[in-house]
Enzyme design. Structure first.
Site, mmCIF file in Angstrom:
data_model
loop_
_atom_site.group_PDB
_atom_site.id
_atom_site.type_symbol
_atom_site.label_atom_id
_atom_site.label_comp_id
_atom_site.label_asym_id
_atom_site.label_seq_id
_atom_site.Cartn_x
_atom_site.Cartn_y
_atom_site.Cartn_z
ATOM 1 C CG ASP A 18 -2.256 0.645 1.004
ATOM 2 O OD1 ASP A 18 -2.248 1.878 0.871
ATOM 3 O OD2 ASP A 18 -3.289 -0.041 0.975
ATOM 4 C CG HIS A 66 -5.230 3.905 1.441
ATOM 5 N ND1 HIS A 66 -4.920 2.588 1.185
ATOM 6 C CD2 HIS A 66 -6.529 4.067 1.068
ATOM 7 C CE1 HIS A 66 -5.982 1.963 0.694
ATOM 8 N NE2 HIS A 66 -6.977 2.846 0.606
ATOM 9 C CB SER A 260 -9.286 0.568 0.734
ATOM 10 O OG SER A 260 -8.887 0.858 -0.563
#
Length: 342
Positions: A18, A66, A260
């Protein structure tokens, strides 16, 4: 699962491919929880394809946030939220005793070096004991499956080596034929996002009715998910947790939505299954998740097999111990002539 079976992902290592992981967060501490944290630096072939993997980085998620949120969902310890006996480890991940490998492959909202991240995980699988790679990124929503795409080849190589690979279905719903092109590979687990009341989130991408390979495999919690926060980042500034009893949570956790968020939940459950039955193959894990899922009032191309049932999946993993099945869907990418069933 810790309260019922004391199953917490012990002995299982998950690579978070990620934007990176902020391992200065107490829930994701470098060296104990995050056993390796890598910042991938590349030039996108602008200077001869020179790339570097910088290991042991305390914080590899400096601009996005994220990946830090994803990491907390899959395996955060929840130690910051352990200051109230009634809510002990309230914000722990699904597999809080698993080990994490952070692979910082992007900046901002872009995952620039995904292929390099797979390369690193494959090359270091044995050294770091990597069992699972979770991927909450993608592109080309609705594109046809291309077995020769480099990402699909890389995910197949990881799968062939026994690693479970999860991919987010994407957030282009409710329109149909909007699945992440990398999530529809037959050898990965394609994850849709559900709500707390076990309905399908509107934003979760859909597949194509009657086209078996273009559908999610499983639906997992993906709306209003609270997890670890990387402050001073683009996504880390979104969705703060407001808790009158614990105002300090604002500094450490935030709440956002997306496939996600559902994808690391599935990766964490895979870690639980591997704890109770380390001999499970990637195919067996996917099969268990799908067979034990709770039915949903939607078509298969919207939700796959249904809503993930963690308790039933763990119980089934114990039942099939010793009956290993090797790579049922394992067709080498170069030999796939047309998209096939999942």
């Amino acid at each position: 699962m810790q309260d019922v079976y004391n199953v917490t992902g012990r002995g299982v290592t998950i690579a978070v491919l990620d934007s990176g992981v902020d391992a200065t967060h107490p829930d994701l501490e470098l060296g104990t929880k995050t056993v390796e944290n890598v910042k991938i630096v590349g030039d996108l072939d602008l200077a001869g394809g020179r790339n570097a993997f910088i290991e042991g980085v305390p914080n590899s998620d400096t601009s996005s946030g994220h990946g830090t949120h994803v990491a907390g969902t899959v395996g955060g310890t929840g130690v910051v939220s352990a200051n109230d006996e009634r809510r002990a480890y309230y914000h722990a991940g699904i597999a809080p005793d698993s080990s994490l490998v952070g692979l910082g492959a992007g900046e901002g909202v872009s995952i620039l070096y995904a292929l390099l991240g797979f390369d690193y995980a494959i090359a270091n699988q044995e050294r770091l004991d990597i069992d699972i790679i979770t991927n909450s990124w993608g592109g080309g929503d609705g594109a046809e499956f291309d077995p020769n795409n480099p990402i699909n080849k890389a995910s197949f190589e990881a799968y062939k080596r026994g690693m479970v690979v999860s991919f987010a279905a994407s957030n282009s719903g409710p329109e149909e034929n909007t699945l992440n092109q990398y999530a529809i590979a037959p050898w990965v687990i394609n994850v849709a996002a559900g709500t707390s009341d076990k309905t399908l989130a509107d934003f979760s991408s859909r597949g194509v009715a009657g086209t078996q390979y273009k559908q999610p495999d499983i639906t997992a919690p993906g709306q209003n998910i609270t997890s670890t926060r990387a402050p001073n980042t683009a996504i880390g500034a979104m969705g703060p947790v407001v808790d009158p009893e614990h105002p300090e949570y604002f500094a450490y956790y935030h709440t956002i939505s997306g496939t996600s968020m559902a994808t690391p939940f599935v990766a964490g459950v895979a870690a639980l299954l591997l704890e109770v039955n380390p001999q499970l193959s990637p195919d067996q894990i996917e099969q268990i998740l799908m067979e034990t899922a709770d039915p949903m009032d939607y078509a298969p191309h919207e939700v796959g097999a249904g809503y993930i049932n963690v308790k039933s999946a763990v119980e089934r993993a114990e039942e099939v111990r010793g009956n290993r099945v090797e790579f049922l869907s394992g067709i080498p990418p170069g030999q796939v002539r047309a998209p096939g069933p999942r």
